[in-house]
Motif scaffolding. Structure first.
Motif, PDB file in Angstrom:
ATOM      1  N   VAL B 524      89.401  67.262  73.220  1.00  0.00           N
ATOM      2  CA  VAL B 524      88.935  67.773  74.447  1.00  0.00           C
ATOM      3  C   VAL B 524      87.491  67.584  74.585  1.00  0.00           C
ATOM      4  O   VAL B 524      86.814  67.942  73.375  1.00  0.00           O
ATOM      5  N   VAL B 525      86.592  67.228  75.600  1.00  0.00           N
ATOM      6  CA  VAL B 525      85.168  67.054  75.351  1.00  0.00           C
ATOM      7  C   VAL B 525      84.328  68.352  75.863  1.00  0.00           C
ATOM      8  O   VAL B 525      83.384  68.476  75.515  1.00  0.00           O
ATOM      9  N   ASP B 526      85.275  69.196  76.570  1.00  0.00           N
ATOM     10  CA  ASP B 526      84.492  70.441  77.138  1.00  0.00           C
ATOM     11  C   ASP B 526      84.222  71.346  75.691  1.00  0.00           C
ATOM     12  O   ASP B 526      85.264  71.936  75.229  1.00  0.00           O
ATOM     13  N   LYS B 527      82.876  71.571  75.520  1.00  0.00           N
ATOM     14  CA  LYS B 527      82.868  72.113  74.093  1.00  0.00           C
ATOM     15  C   LYS B 527      83.380  73.575  73.819  1.00  0.00           C
ATOM     16  O   LYS B 527      83.671  74.329  72.940  1.00  0.00           O
ATOM     17  N   SER B 528      83.707  74.195  75.138  1.00  0.00           N
ATOM     18  CA  SER B 528      84.309  75.604  75.215  1.00  0.00           C
ATOM     19  C   SER B 528      85.648  75.569  75.012  1.00  0.00           C
ATOM     20  O   SER B 528      86.296  76.940  74.989  1.00  0.00           O
ATOM     21  N   LYS B 529      86.196  74.624  74.954  1.00  0.00           N
ATOM     22  CA  LYS B 529      87.857  74.598  75.002  1.00  0.00           C
ATOM     23  C   LYS B 529      88.480  73.567  73.995  1.00  0.00           C
ATOM     24  O   LYS B 529      89.460  72.857  73.986  1.00  0.00           O
ATOM     25  N   ILE B 530      87.502  73.193  72.846  1.00  0.00           N
ATOM     26  CA  ILE B 530      87.801  72.306  71.689  1.00  0.00           C
ATOM     27  C   ILE B 530      89.319  72.581  71.154  1.00  0.00           C
ATOM     28  O   ILE B 530      89.705  73.844  70.850  1.00  0.00           O
ATOM     29  N   LEU B 531      89.923  71.555  71.090  1.00  0.00           N
ATOM     30  CA  LEU B 531      91.441  71.573  70.732  1.00  0.00           C
ATOM     31  C   LEU B 531      91.618  71.250  69.114  1.00  0.00           C
ATOM     32  O   LEU B 531      90.960  70.504  68.549  1.00  0.00           O
ATOM     33  N   ALA B 532      92.347  72.035  68.381  1.00  0.00           N
ATOM     34  CA  ALA B 532      92.716  71.840  67.061  1.00  0.00           C
ATOM     35  C   ALA B 532      94.190  71.640  66.672  1.00  0.00           C
ATOM     36  O   ALA B 532      94.658  72.486  67.339  1.00  0.00           O
ATOM     37  N   GLY B 533      94.801  71.044  65.765  1.00  0.00           N
ATOM     38  CA  GLY B 533      96.187  71.108  65.892  1.00  0.00           C
ATOM     39  C   GLY B 533      96.712  69.959  64.750  1.00  0.00           C
ATOM     40  O   GLY B 533      95.784  69.411  64.027  1.00  0.00           O
ATOM     41  N   LYS B 534      98.059  69.677  64.757  1.00  0.00           N
ATOM     42  CA  LYS B 534      98.295  68.718  63.834  1.00  0.00           C
ATOM     43  C   LYS B 534      99.450  68.104  64.543  1.00  0.00           C
ATOM     44  O   LYS B 534     100.279  68.895  65.328  1.00  0.00           O
ATOM     45  N   THR B 535      99.691  66.620  64.429  1.00  0.00           N
ATOM     46  CA  THR B 535     100.716  66.020  64.911  1.00  0.00           C
ATOM     47  C   THR B 535     102.033  66.074  63.987  1.00  0.00           C
ATOM     48  O   THR B 535     101.725  66.281  62.695  1.00  0.00           O
TER      49      THR B 535
END
Lengths: 362, 644
Positions: B524-535
């Motif tokens: 996600v490029v919107d700095k306020s909505k950055i996504l983190a996770g694992k596939t």
């Protein structure tokens, strides 16, 4: 005039008005008023009959009998249906059952027969066959209406007069032995081409034998009637408080089943009280008959007393589930015109016999 | 004087005697009547009094109104709708055929329906009402009611019927109600008079079943005095029913709807958990079904096709689907290693494409190998060999211990039937269930979330929620009961060092936001909505050595049932995370390719409260994304206009 009897008739009649007022849920106009009007007419009728000389009634006897027979034949072809049977005759707004007339006619005719017959011949076979025929004729005409109950009552009434008139015991014993055979034959005929009584009559018998088998059908009446009686208990639920009659669980609560309301609202005391009043009437009449020097009057009184007895006995035995329901009203109490007139008429005849009891005829 | 003359007359004497016998016998018969009355009125009086009461009093059960189910924003999801219906009682109708003919002259009643009714009447007892028609209009209902005298045996009734407003979007969560079956009665332990109401409806599936005792309410009784024809004379007393409790769920209907549209074409599930409250905002399972069909009654054909469908639309995959967690499990192995001090996060482990142990090769998904990788890189690039090595070093007992802390293999207490516990294998488990000794190969498989390991999408969501917050997030589905908020679960810290979490969270950030990360395309490029996770890509089939030599078949080349499951577990925003998500697409192929984009779209929707704006997506993907989102927008608009 036998005044105690007159008063007793008045008391029972009044009790009837009160009950009709109660089963109408406090509506005087519905049944109580018409009943009072008929009772007044019948009562005057009774006094007039009572005052007429017994010899006049003696002369009338065969005519009453044959008039009754004529009506029975007439009703078989032209009568109206009511309650599944062709037993009513209608004249304008006046409906009545000819079987009521023939009961009186039969008693009168048999009374005059035995009054006429030499006492020594009473038990001779030929002189037994004649009254037997007189009895069988109306019985045979009533049963196909179909009205098994009334037919049986007519036969019993006739046999009672024969018994009192002094016909030998052995005839009755013989008849008693024949009865099981006859009953067997009737049941055996069920479902065959020569069936002796109709399906309707078999249905009534079945219902009597097992009323709970079909609680919402034919046996419904008798089941509800027993509930009304039983729930009345010793003292009853109180005047106009009988839930069974006030809430319409009792069919024909103002006619044939009115005794159940009496026993529900006034309990065992009320029911037995009425029975005792009826019994006192029987005792009065039997005493009057035995002290009567006039044989016609004596036999007439006994016969008519028996008619009266069979009315209330069969009615109460039916609503308490002792015998099948046959459609017999409770005398002096049940709502209905023709039965009331006939009952009061018979009391008129009894009064006439009583008034002229000392007249011995040769 | 009179008496003497009487005696002289022999005949008269006989007459008198016989008259006396007659009179006496008549009195004896009267005695019988009195005896009979004593029997009825005195001896059996109690029995008949009871019967008279039974005659007189009609006890009617007043069914309570079922509680209403709302979503987290107070939108009704399950309501009670008036249903005007006609029923027929054969006993009172006498001639049902003629009565039905009269009915059909008033309202539309097809001949075939009439035949069905008549055959049903024949099968049932004469006093049991048989439904003639349901859901008729008020006008028709009135028309029949005023004509009742000519329609003996017809009973017009107004009953309340369950109605589900979100039809197939929340079918698995809410479930449906149905008539009580024999098997239901076996499982219901408490005797509730309510269950005796004919065709009373109880919860069968979902929250309707899970919270049935709350929703059901309490039955009321009304006692009427009735006459012989059943007409009510007066009311004796009334014990009113109390309606069931209203339930507010944590579900966000808009989010749920978006997720359902997003996974419409897959056999998939999406779970979103609010990290603040633990509330489950989205519990989507696809394909789905329309619960209203169950209430209305469906044909045998429809039922068979639902039940026997290969895609199992009746199954709630989000809570009962058991999948190997695959690479999403790797974080837990890493935590177990760091916490035990058995791995330095900076230590490099070499990946040559496979790990060999007792003559058996355990392959990495990257056949050529990753080379030297540290812990963060191992997660970021999902290197299998790194985790084979680590798992062996840590040992299965420590891995199992850590997994439990994150909810893997643990029961999730939700008011839903069929919540699976998954499966967390251990040495003792293998011994008791398979009579086998635990070997190193088993540990290797567990290290990459394969082997015996099974978890539900819900458990994966819980795991990621705990990883994102460091708190023991406990999911909940019920927000309030009858307006009273359900207490938030205590959120205890998980007994894990903060620095450990920082390392793992950094790795999950890299997975999505670093070029070499497996989910870089779903950033996600919107700095306020950055996504983190694992596939995660959980393998279903065994790949032979032969195939490895000739080239492993791509998912697209395989029959669907053999394709890998695609998983993604993540959260957003990276700083001050609000939502955790897990996406599982059955036989979807690669997690990075299929599952991660879905997770991104759904989380962006959750963060923006609407269909996400395109500026949150990398520029080169916007066209593609626009197509997907526009499709959903269209469907959603169509649904809205359909419902008016």
């Amino acid at each position: 005039m036998h005044w105690p009897l007159v008063i007793l008739v008045l008391v029972i009649g009044t009790f009837g008005f009160i009950m009709l007022y109660s089963v109408a849920e406090g509506d005087f106009e519905k049944w109580a008023r018409p009943q009072i009007e008929r009772f007044v007419i019948g009562f005057v009728f009774m006094i007039i009959i009572g005052l007429i000389h017994i010899d006049f009634w003696r002369v009338c006897s065969p005519f009453v009998y044959f008039f009754g027979i004529f009506l029975l034949i007439f009703v078989l072809f032209f009568g109206d249906y009511g309650g599944g049977a062709r037993r009513w005759l209608e004249f304008g707004s006046f409906r009545f059952q000819p079987s009521e007339i023939i009961k009186v006619g039969l008693v009168m005719f048999l009374a005059i027969y035995y009054d006429w017959l030499q006492p020594a011949k009473v038990s001779k076979i030929f002189w037994v066959c004649i009254p037997a025929t007189i009895i069988l004729l109306p019985t045979a005409l009533v049963i196909p209406q179909p009205d098994l109950g009334t037919g049986t009552l007519i036969a019993i009434t006739g046999l009672t007069i024969m018994f009192v008139a002094g016909v030998h015991y052995l005839y009755f014993l013989g008849g008693l032995l024949l009865l099981p055979g006859l009953l067997g034959l009737i049941f055996y005929s069920r479902g065959t081409s020569w069936q002796l009584v109709t399906d309707y009559q078999f249905g009534r018998i079945d219902t009597f034998l097992n009323p709970t088998h079909d609680p919402l059908g034919e046996g419904y009446q008798i089941t509800q009637s027993k509930i009304a009686l039983g729930s009345g208990g010793l003292e009853g639920k109180g005047f106009m408080q009988g839930s069974q009659s006030q809430l319409d669980f009792l069919p024909q609560k103002h006619t044939d089943f009115i005794f159940t309301t009496i026993a529900e609202e006034f309990g065992f005391f009320g029911g037995v009280g009425l029975l005792l009043m009826y019994s006192v009437i029987i005792i009065f009449c039997i005493v009057s008959a035995t002290t009567n020097k006039n044989k016609f009057g004596s036999l007439l009184t006994i016969g008519l007393t028996t008619v009266f007895f069979t009315y209330f006995f069969i009615n109460i035995a039916a609503v308490t589930g002792m015998v099948p329901v046959t459609g017999v009203p409770l005398p002096l109490i049940s709502y209905g015109g023709s039965a009331m007139l006939v009952v009061l008429g018979t009391f008129g005849l009894i009064q006439s016999a009583h008034i002229h009891r000392l007249l011995k005829r040769d | 004087m009179e008496r003497i003359s009487f005696r002289k007359d022999l005949l008269n004497k006989k007459l008198g005697r016989r008259a006396f016998i007659l009179g006496a016998s008549q009195l004896v018969l009267v005695g019988f009547l009195i005896r009979r009355m004593r029997e009825l009125q005195l001896q059996e009086s109690e029995k008949y009094q009871l019967l008279a009461e039974e005659n007189r009093i009609d006890i009617r059960i007043l069914p309570p109104m079922r509680g209403i189910i709302f979503d987290g924003d107070g939108r009704p999801l399950a309501k009670n709708r008036e249903n005007y219906r006609l029923r027929i009682i054969k006993e009172k109708a006498k001639d049902p055929r003629a009565v039905l003919k009269n009915v059909s002259s008033l309202i539309l009643l097809r001949d075939e329906r009439k035949a069905d009714i008549l055959s049903e009447i024949e099968r049932k007892k004469p006093y049991i009402p048989v439904t003639v028609i349901e859901n008729i209009s008020w006008k028709d209902f009135i028309r029949v009611t005023v004509n009742l005298p000519s329609l003996p045996g017809i009973v017009p009734e107004v009953v309340f019927k369950r109605f589900y407003l979100e039809d197939n979007f929340l079918a698995h969560v809410i479930g449906y109600v149905g008539s009580i079956s024999q098997s239901d009665l076996k499982t219901i332990s408490t005797v509730d008079p309510i269950l005796q109401i004919p065709d009373f409806q109880i919860g069968k599936v979902g929250v309707e079943k899970g919270l049935d005792s709350l929703l059901r309410g309490k039955v009321g009784l009304i006692r009427h005095e009735v006459n012989a024809s059943g007409r009510v004379i007066r009311k004796l007393n009334e014990d009113p029913s109390s309606s069931g409790k209203d339930i507010h769920l944590t579900i966000n209907t808009l989010l749920q709807e978006f997720a359902m549209y997003r996974i419409e074409e897959f056999s998939a599930s999406v779970v979103v958990i609010d990290l603040e409250t633990g509330g489950i905002l989205c519990l989507a399972s696809s394909p789905s079904f329309d619960p209203n069909q169950f209430v209305e009654g469906m044909s045998q054909k429809d039922w068979d096709s639902l039940r026997n469908s290969e895609n199992q639309p009746l199954a709630n995959r989000a809570i009962s689907g058991n999948y190997p967690p695959g690479s999403t499990f790797k974080m837990l192995v890493a935590i177990a290693g760091i916490e035990a001090g058995l791995i330095d996060p900076e230590e490099l482990i070499n990946c040559s494409g496979f790990y060999e142990i007792s003559d058996r090769k355990f392959h990495c998904w990257k056949a050529l190998g990753h080379g030297d990788k540290n812990l963060v890189e191992g997660i970021q690039e999902s290197c299998d060999v790194y985790f084979y090595t680590l798992a062996l070093r840590v040992g299965i007992d420590r891995i199992t211990e850590t997994a439990k802390k994150f909810g893997i293999g643990m029961a999730v207490p939700l008011p839903l039937p069929g919540v699976s516990k998954g499966l967390l294998p251990s040495k003792s488990w293998l011994k008791t269930n398979y009579k086998k000794q635990w070997v190193k190969g088993h540990t290797l498989n567990s290290g990459i979330g394969q082997g015996f390991l099974l978890s539900t999408p819900l458990q994966i969501a819980v795991m990621i929620a705990r990883l994102a917050t460091g708190l023991e997030v406990k999911p909940q589905l019920v927000k309030a009961i009858d307006g009273k908020p359900v207490k938030n679960q205590n959120k205890r810290m998980i007994g894990i060092k903060k620095t450990t979490f920082s390392i793992i969270q950094k790795a999950m950030f890299n997975v999505v936001n670093e070029k070499t990360g497996t989910a870089y395309k779903s950033r996600v490029v919107d700095k306020s909505k950055i996504l983190a996770g694992k596939t995660g890509t959980s393998q279903i089939r065994k790949i032979s050595e032969e195939e490895r030599l000739t080239g492993i078949k791509k998912n697209e080349e395989l029959p669907r049932a053999q394709r890998d499951h695609a998983l993604f577990a993540g959260y957003a925003p990276f700083i001050n995370p609000k939502y955790a998500i897990s996406v599982v697409v059955e036989h979807g192929g690669g997690g990075s390719k299929v599952a991660a984009p879905i997770a991104r779209d759904v989380l962006l929707f959750a963060l923006s409260g609407a269909i996400p704006a395109l500026n949150a997506y990398p520029i080169d993907q916007r066209n593609e994304v626009r197509l997907t989102l526009d499709k959903i927008r269209e469907k959603s608009a169509l649904k809205k206009t359909k419902r008016g």
